[in-house]
Write a protein that holds these residues in place. Structure first.
Motif, PDB file in Angstrom:
ATOM      1  N   UNK A 152       0.906  -1.468   0.318  1.00  0.00           N
ATOM      2  CA  UNK A 152      -0.178   0.045  -0.363  1.00  0.00           C
ATOM      3  C   UNK A 152       0.829   1.170  -0.073  1.00  0.00           C
ATOM      4  N   UNK A 212      -2.737   6.504  10.332  1.00  0.00           N
ATOM      5  CA  UNK A 212      -4.252   5.773  10.338  1.00  0.00           C
ATOM      6  C   UNK A 212      -3.574   4.777  10.734  1.00  0.00           C
ATOM      7  N   UNK A 213      -2.182   3.769  11.025  1.00  0.00           N
ATOM      8  CA  UNK A 213      -1.855   3.135  11.451  1.00  0.00           C
ATOM      9  C   UNK A 213      -3.021   2.936  12.439  1.00  0.00           C
ATOM     10  N   UNK A 214      -2.734   3.187  13.734  1.00  0.00           N
ATOM     11  CA  UNK A 214      -3.814   3.830  15.348  1.00  0.00           C
ATOM     12  C   UNK A 214      -5.262   3.913  15.337  1.00  0.00           C
ATOM     13  N   UNK A 215      -5.907   4.241  13.742  1.00  0.00           N
ATOM     14  CA  UNK A 215      -6.667   4.497  13.963  1.00  0.00           C
ATOM     15  C   UNK A 215      -7.701   4.682  12.844  1.00  0.00           C
ATOM     16  N   UNK A 219      -7.616   5.276   8.331  1.00  0.00           N
ATOM     17  CA  UNK A 219      -7.881   4.645   6.889  1.00  0.00           C
ATOM     18  C   UNK A 219      -8.108   4.270   5.999  1.00  0.00           C
ATOM     19  N   UNK A 258     -15.580  -0.817  10.279  1.00  0.00           N
ATOM     20  CA  UNK A 258     -14.109   0.373  10.878  1.00  0.00           C
ATOM     21  C   UNK A 258     -14.352  -1.062  11.899  1.00  0.00           C
ATOM     22  N   UNK A 259     -15.165  -0.711  12.469  1.00  0.00           N
ATOM     23  CA  UNK A 259     -14.783  -1.120  14.173  1.00  0.00           C
ATOM     24  C   UNK A 259     -15.512  -2.453  14.537  1.00  0.00           C
ATOM     25  N   UNK A 260     -16.124  -3.062  13.591  1.00  0.00           N
ATOM     26  CA  UNK A 260     -16.611  -4.780  13.810  1.00  0.00           C
ATOM     27  C   UNK A 260     -16.056  -5.893  13.492  1.00  0.00           C
ATOM     28  N   UNK A 261     -16.442  -6.552  13.684  1.00  0.00           N
ATOM     29  CA  UNK A 261     -16.361  -8.369  13.037  1.00  0.00           C
ATOM     30  C   UNK A 261     -15.135  -8.254  11.691  1.00  0.00           C
ATOM     31  N   UNK A 262     -13.952  -8.702  11.452  1.00  0.00           N
ATOM     32  CA  UNK A 262     -13.557  -8.602  10.035  1.00  0.00           C
ATOM     33  C   UNK A 262     -12.466  -7.615  10.194  1.00  0.00           C
ATOM     34  N   UNK A 263     -12.414  -7.081   8.962  1.00  0.00           N
ATOM     35  CA  UNK A 263     -11.209  -5.997   8.081  1.00  0.00           C
ATOM     36  C   UNK A 263     -12.200  -4.975   8.542  1.00  0.00           C
ATOM     37  N   UNK A 264     -11.024  -3.594   8.313  1.00  0.00           N
ATOM     38  CA  UNK A 264     -11.561  -2.404   8.427  1.00  0.00           C
ATOM     39  C   UNK A 264     -11.492  -1.963   6.834  1.00  0.00           C
TER      40      UNK A 264
ATOM     41  N   UNK B 210       0.910  -4.037   4.505  1.00  0.00           N
ATOM     42  CA  UNK B 210      -0.950  -4.227   3.528  1.00  0.00           C
ATOM     43  C   UNK B 210      -1.638  -5.127   4.996  1.00  0.00           C
ATOM     44  N   UNK B 212      -1.410  -5.344   8.124  1.00  0.00           N
ATOM     45  CA  UNK B 212      -2.533  -4.438   9.271  1.00  0.00           C
ATOM     46  C   UNK B 212      -2.615  -3.232   9.087  1.00  0.00           C
ATOM     47  N   UNK B 214      -5.611  -3.161   7.332  1.00  0.00           N
ATOM     48  CA  UNK B 214      -6.887  -3.553   7.333  1.00  0.00           C
ATOM     49  C   UNK B 214      -7.510  -4.017   8.889  1.00  0.00           C
ATOM     50  N   UNK B 219      -1.659  -4.823  13.653  1.00  0.00           N
ATOM     51  CA  UNK B 219      -0.952  -4.123  14.025  1.00  0.00           C
ATOM     52  C   UNK B 219      -0.145  -3.825  15.053  1.00  0.00           C
ATOM     53  N   UNK B 263      -8.481   4.658  20.179  1.00  0.00           N
ATOM     54  CA  UNK B 263      -6.699   4.439  19.271  1.00  0.00           C
ATOM     55  C   UNK B 263      -6.891   2.798  19.319  1.00  0.00           C
ATOM     56  N   UNK B 264      -6.422   2.246  18.429  1.00  0.00           N
ATOM     57  CA  UNK B 264      -5.881   1.059  18.440  1.00  0.00           C
ATOM     58  C   UNK B 264      -4.600   0.777  18.748  1.00  0.00           C
TER      59      UNK B 264
END
Lengths: 357, 357
Positions: A152, A212-215, A219, A258-264, B210, B212, B214, B219, B263-264
């Motif tokens: 990315x 975006x790494x932690x938020x 992203x 964004x915050x649920x199960x699965x990928x963001x 890539x 982390x 999503x 992360x 934050x994550x």
């Protein structure tokens, strides 16, 4: 302060928006926020799910539903570049007032399963677009591929040879390199003729990879990159001369994506405060020394926000003006509607207010 | 298949683990999973919150609580490098059997508020550590700083001059560059004497940026980087010769710190399946062509997993053996205890099972 406390500007044009399926809970929530931002013209992306907009009839139906949500906005419609699109459909699209055809590299972003692997099968369609004056809108990333070292972080830079190849093959084709995120992309757009322009989002003028790494709400694709890249984007805004204009890529996702199960899900929601975010980012850029103080003027802002995009698409200037005032409002924590909750960029912060004149 | 279907190896040593406060809900959940992974010796990180481990007495109390959770594991304890630590405390630490002192650059990672801004005020302490044979454990990142172009993607590379400076000033000081994530870090460790080694995690052998971007469960800090960096780490494992050994940096966070408001939290939880993750990553690396097939042998695995780390810290070899068997178990979707739920790396996938002999 580096910027004035208020600006009276022509109503803006946001040349890259995601309004999602209409009718639908997200479009219902998001479409009314277009004018809240001081915008009265939008270029609408066609990547609806499960089926993107690939025919003129679909685009027209989509446009009607959007007009029902806010008839005061001009909706420039687009098709999704796909094998089912013929040169005849392009000619019909031109007659129907459709503004562009968006190309998504297969696998590179949200709802890109229908996307393009190679442009070669589309050469006839592209030649017809060139002839008819229909814009090619590029999501300028190649899919990530470890074997080739693509992630990315460099997916946009790796796409630029494709842009140059298209420019060479179709020298009169109008092209938008959408949501430029890197110094390389800015340089590529500058290096070719005036038929090629770039859109710049609000959020990429602020965000770095760290943000975006932690938020998850920060992203998006293409992802925000390095300080040097951000600086290049800020300078593209203030030294645009028509080469770059606003396209927020505002991409609403329900909080569960964004915050649920699965990928963001990838996407930052900026629609309701688009102009304010840009002004804040420019001011922060001046304070950091990324751009010179003297670079900001009302006429440059008017160009980036309104004139350059409309001219490129051949859309009349707005009859309206908007007054932007520093710290005039607070960004909502979220937008809630029936069946959807969307968290905006920089939630809870102060931003510029918008008053229609 | 590139790897054998089973390996009989000495019980492993994981020289970088986060067990969190003890007593506490997370340590209670996580500590019993150390031996599930085939590990019987761990180097325990001192970055507890709200107060890190900065005295010998605190380290000893922490160790007692961990021993109560699983007395069969050897816990190598560490202090958190901080202005309150004196040369006398270092000598006392040596007598008490404390193995290392961990330096966190202030602001670079989880619970680093107490961390180091510059090593200069610590020269006397470092000289005492050199004299006493206490290890310096480095979180090798500088804090992100847009003005200097530092982001999570180059924060490790930018730290390496600090490593070289420390090596020059304290040539006999034993140093671990923890959780190497880049080709540059691997090269830096190789370029200096045998008193300097690197730990390598399980997850950085698989993950790229890539992966982390999503997925919040992937992360961590330092963040996973490019295909080239991952390849360098895989090759460091199979060509270690004692320079690199296992330190998982397993970093459990409650699911609310990953998927909740705010934050994550940075950290990947790998404790229960540490060896299996490494074997899977090596196999995937062979399939991709990142490492040669012939590079894997039982003795290399035994070295990386067990011998090299123990020798570096002067810990006796394990009396136990573990049998690792391909696809012998499925990774849990989550680990739930009273007041904590932790999602492991690669949840739901098949991995290698562990049988104590």
């Amino acid at each position: 302060m580096p910027l004035e406390n208020s600006y009276l500007l022509p109503a803006a044009a946001d040349m890259h928006v995601h309004l999602r399926n209409a009718p639908g809970p997200i479009s219902q929530l998001v479409t009314p926020t277009i004018r809240q931002a001081g915008v009265d013209c939008v270029f609408v992306m066609p990547n609806l799910a499960p089926r993107p907009v690939v025919t003129v009839a679909e685009a027209q139906e989509y446009q009607r539903h959007l007009q029902a949500l806010d008839p005061e906005v001009t909706y420039l419609m687009s098709l999704y570049l796909h094998s089912s699109i013929t040169p005849d459909e392009i000619r019909a699209a031109k007659k129907a007032g459709i503004a562009g055809v968006k190309a998504y590299p297969k696998g590179a972003t949200t709802n890109s399963e229908w996307g393009v692997v190679s442009f070669e099968p589309f050469y006839e369609v592209l030649a017809t677009m060139e002839e008819e004056g229909i814009v090619l809108n590029l999501h300028g990333e190649v899919p990530s591929n470890p074997a080739d070292g693509v992630t990315v972080m460099n997916a946009e830079a790796r796409f630029l040879p494709v842009l140059h190849d298209l420019v060479e093959r179709f020298p009169r084709l109008k092209i938008v390199l959408e949501h430029c995120t890197s110094a390389d992309a800015v340089e590529a757009v500058r290096s070719v003729g005036d038929q090629v322009v770039g859109t710049i989002t609000a959020h990429h003028l602020s965000l770095l990879v760290d943000d975006w790494s932690a938020n998850v709400n920060n992203y998006c694709k293409p992802s925000a990159k390095s300080p040097r890249d951000r600086q290049a984007l800020l300078n593209a805004v203030v030294h645009s001369n028509g080469k770059f204009f606003l396209g927020t890529d505002s991409a609403p996702h329900d909080i569960s994506a964004k915050k649920g199960k699965g990928n963001t899900a990838a996407g930052v929601f900026t629609q309701p405060y688009a102009l304010g975010y840009v002004l804040t980012a420019l001011e922060e850029g001046i304070i950091r020394g990324d751009i010179p103080d003297a670079a900001i003027s009302s006429s440059k802002l008017a160009g980036f926000f309104s004139h350059y995009g409309r001219r490129f698409y051949g859309v009349p200037e707005s009859k309206h003006k908007v007054l932007l005032t520093r710290n005039g409002q607070t960004i909502a924590e979220s937008f809630k509607g029936e069946g959807a909750e969307i968290v905006p960029f920089r939630a809870g912060e102060k931003t510029w207010s918008v008053e229609w004149q």
